[in-house]
Each structure stands twice: as structure tokens, then as C-alpha cells.
Design an enzyme around this catalytic site. Structure first.
Site, short mmCIF file in Angstrom:
data_model
loop_
_atom_site.label_atom_id
_atom_site.label_comp_id
_atom_site.label_asym_id
_atom_site.label_seq_id
_atom_site.Cartn_x
_atom_site.Cartn_y
_atom_site.Cartn_z
N TRP A 174 -6.13 -0.30 1.20
CA TRP A 174 -6.37 -1.25 0.12
C TRP A 174 -7.78 -1.84 0.27
CZ3 TRP A 174 -2.85 -2.27 -3.78
CH2 TRP A 174 -3.19 -3.32 -4.66
N HIS A 208 5.83 -10.87 2.80
CA HIS A 208 4.51 -10.41 2.35
C HIS A 208 4.11 -11.06 1.04
CE1 HIS A 208 1.18 -7.91 1.23
NE2 HIS A 208 1.85 -7.18 0.37
N HIS A 228 6.16 -7.81 -7.37
CA HIS A 228 6.62 -8.13 -6.02
C HIS A 228 7.60 -9.31 -6.04
CE1 HIS A 228 3.10 -5.78 -4.58
NE2 HIS A 228 3.78 -5.67 -3.45
N GLU A 247 6.24 1.51 -0.24
CA GLU A 247 5.10 1.94 -1.03
C GLU A 247 4.38 3.09 -0.34
OE1 GLU A 247 4.00 -2.41 -2.99
OE2 GLU A 247 3.25 -1.93 -0.98
#
Length: 200
Positions: A15, A55, A154, A166
Site C-alpha cells: 500500500w 484495524h 471496512h 484481502e
């Protein structure tokens, strides 16, 4: 068995702005050591990974709260190519399972980190939960768009009690029913961990 885990290697895309992966030897037999020993530096969201609710919600459960029963058992692989966003209308055209994995067309090996990928609408999360989905798997790197800051997908998964995997490697996997085995590293107190995921 079909390995649906992305390979991890130096330079694997992560990311944007996240910790890059590196592996280096700290002891070498060639340099006089008795063994070869390596050191890893990485994000917890490396390649194929499991998100814990913590998260994306601060009062969510950490990694050890995710039950292994959600990560092992019968699953269904669905071809979702062409879907910019996962909608209730599309979900009504398919059969869902307790563990449902969505192939959106992402390649198994990213040359660069994808900037656009299929995300999930909150109402689609609610629909899946109502149909008994307990684990949502995707070949995309996130369930929200790259630029999202409020993370509606999310947070919808958190409210619904559905867990998220993911970055699956689903290219070449035929749609249908399988047994899923998807085990994260046992990182106590963490918000995510890489997994080794296979279909049988």
C-alpha cells in the site's frame, strides 16, 4: 491443493506509504556463521492478509479475537470480474457461502500496486451478513477505494461481524466450491497478519 497466497519477495508492491518488505541475512554460513539466519521488515498488511476488526475500528477485536473456525471450512469462489463495486444487485445473481471469495480480475502478481480495484458497498456487506456470510475474501488489496478515508466498507464489515481477507491470488481458479484453509501468523495484539491461504 491450490495455493491462493500472493508470493512475497523483495520489491513486492505494498500500500502506498506503508512499510516495504525486506529480507536480509544477519548470519551467514559463508561468512563463518554456523547457520544462515534472516531478518524480516514488513507491514502486517503484506500480500494476502487477514484484517482484524481493530484495524478499522478502535474498539474492535485484535488478531487473536478472530476465530479459526471462520478461516477454515467450506467456501465458494465467485467470478466478480467487471464489477467496479460489489452491489446487492450483483450478489442476488449468485449463491453465497459462509466463506465467499471474490475474483475481481486482479493478477496473482502485481508489478505495481493497483490504484483502482473492486470495492464493497456497505449495503452489500449487510446483505452478505444476512445471507450467513462470515468471511469475505477478495483479490483486491482493500474493500474500500484507495483514496477512501472514512472506510465505509471496512466499518460495515465490523458492524456485521464479517471478517476480511484481502489480496488473495485467485487468477486461474475456477468458480465453485472448495475447502478453505487460511491461517494468519499468531501475532498477539496485532491489527492484521499475512496468511497462507489454500483451497482444497
Amino acid at each position: 491443493m491450490i495455493d491462493i497466497t500472493r508470493p512475497i519477495y523483495p520489491g513486492v508492491p505494498v500500500w502506498p506509504g506503508d512499510t516495504p518488505f525486506s529480507y536480509e541475512l544477519t548470519w551467514r554460513i559463508a561468512d563463518g556463521g554456523s547457520v544462515n539466519v534472516g531478518k524480516l521488515t514488513t507491514t502486517t498488511h503484506l500480500g494476502t492478509h487477514l484484517d482484524a476488526p481493530w484495524h478499522y475500528v478502535d474498539d474492535g477485536g485484535k488478531l487473536e479475537s478472530v476465530p479459526l473456525e471462520a478461516l477454515i471450512g467450506p467456501c465458494r469462489v465467485v467470478d466478480a470480474r467487471g464489477q467496479e463495486a460489489l452491489t446487492v444487485d450483483f450478489l442476488k445473481t449468485i449463491q453465497l457461502a459462509e466463506r465467499t471469495l471474490f475474483y475481481s480480475g486482479q493478477p496473482n502478481r502485481w508489478e505495481t500496486f493497483p490504484l483502482e480495484f473492486m470495492h464493497v458497498l456497505p449495503e452489500a456487506v449487510q446483505y452478505m451478513a444476512a445471507q450467513g456470510v462470515r468471511l469475505y475474501g477478495t483479490d483486491a488489496p482493500s474493500v474500500d477505494p484507495l483514496t477512501s478515508k472514512d472506510l465505509p466498507g471496512h466499518k460495515a464489515f465490523a458492524r456485521a461481524g464479517v471478517y476480511i481477507v484481502e489480496g488473495l491470488a485467485l487468477e486461474g481458479v475456477a468458480p465453485g466450491d472448495y475447502e478453505l484453509i487460511c491461517l494468519p501468523l499468531r501475532l498477539e495484539g496485532a491489527e492484521a497478519a499475512p496468511v497462507r491461504a489454500i483451497l482444497r
